[in-house]
Scaffold this motif. Structure first.
Motif, PDB file in Angstrom:
ATOM      1  N   THR A   1      -6.802   0.562   0.842  1.00 26.82           N
ATOM      2  CA  THR A   1      -7.177   1.754   1.610  1.00 26.82           C
ATOM      3  C   THR A   1      -8.314   1.424   2.568  1.00 26.82           C
ATOM      4  O   THR A   1      -8.259   1.734   3.758  1.00 26.82           O
ATOM      5  CB  THR A   1      -7.598   2.900   0.665  1.00 26.82           C
TER       6      THR A   1
ATOM      7  N   GLU B   1       1.145   4.284  -2.647  1.00 19.63           N
ATOM      8  CA  GLU B   1       0.957   5.681  -2.237  1.00 19.63           C
ATOM      9  C   GLU B   1       2.132   6.532  -2.709  1.00 19.63           C
ATOM     10  O   GLU B   1       1.941   7.634  -3.213  1.00 19.63           O
ATOM     11  CB  GLU B   1       0.840   5.780  -0.717  1.00 19.63           C
TER      12      GLU B   1
ATOM     13  N   HIS C   1      -5.638  -0.695  -4.907  1.00 21.30           N
ATOM     14  CA  HIS C   1      -5.300   0.427  -4.040  1.00 21.30           C
ATOM     15  C   HIS C   1      -6.511   0.843  -3.213  1.00 21.30           C
ATOM     16  O   HIS C   1      -6.394   1.086  -1.999  1.00 21.30           O
ATOM     17  CB  HIS C   1      -4.789   1.586  -4.888  1.00 21.30           C
ATOM     18  N   ARG C   2      -7.660   0.900  -3.827  1.00 24.94           N
ATOM     19  CA  ARG C   2      -8.897   1.236  -3.109  1.00 24.94           C
ATOM     20  C   ARG C   2      -9.200   0.187  -2.040  1.00 24.94           C
ATOM     21  O   ARG C   2      -9.586   0.509  -0.918  1.00 24.94           O
ATOM     22  CB  ARG C   2     -10.076   1.350  -4.075  1.00 24.94           C
TER      23      ARG C   2
ATOM     24  N   PHE D   1       0.826  -1.202   0.000  1.00 27.86           N
ATOM     25  CA  PHE D   1       0.000   0.000   0.000  1.00 27.86           C
ATOM     26  C   PHE D   1       0.868   1.262   0.000  1.00 27.86           C
ATOM     27  O   PHE D   1       0.623   2.204  -0.755  1.00 27.86           O
ATOM     28  CB  PHE D   1      -0.942  -0.009   1.210  1.00 27.86           C
TER      29      PHE D   1
END
Length: 100
Positions: free
Chosen positions: A39, A18, A35-36, A14
């Motif tokens: 998150t 980022e 990625h979502r 992650f």
């Protein structure tokens, strides 16, 4: 009770995602589904850690020793720079003067 360190590899993935997003602030990008999902996973994990009263354990599980050393070193250098700018000697300025 859960083994929080099992999340560390996902946290590192992650964070690399980022960091790649933040390299070009002018680019507009849509978050990838992975990625979502990561998150959301870490929002949920943090909320559960807060609810269970183990936030500090959670944060420590996500952090590596190298990362802690790096951030501590950066913080000491920032403190030393500010201290030197205002002519206020302290332990961090002494450490900065000793550095090669």
């Amino acid at each position: 009770a859960c083994e929080l360190t099992l999340l560390r590899p996902l946290w590192q993935l992650f964070m690399s995602m980022e960091n790649n997003l933040n390299k070009d602030p002018t680019s507009i990008s849509v978050l990838l589904p992975l990625h979502r999902a990561l998150t959301e996973l870490f929002f949920i994990a943090e909320a559960r850690a807060i609810k269970q009263g183990i936030l500090q354990d959670y944060l420590l599980a996500m952090t590596t020793d190298e990362l802690l050393l790096s951030h501590t070193s950066m913080a000491l250098k920032n403190i030393a720079a500010i201290s030197l700018a205002i002519s206020y000697p302290n332990k961090s300025t002494k450490l900065l003067n000793m550095a090669p």
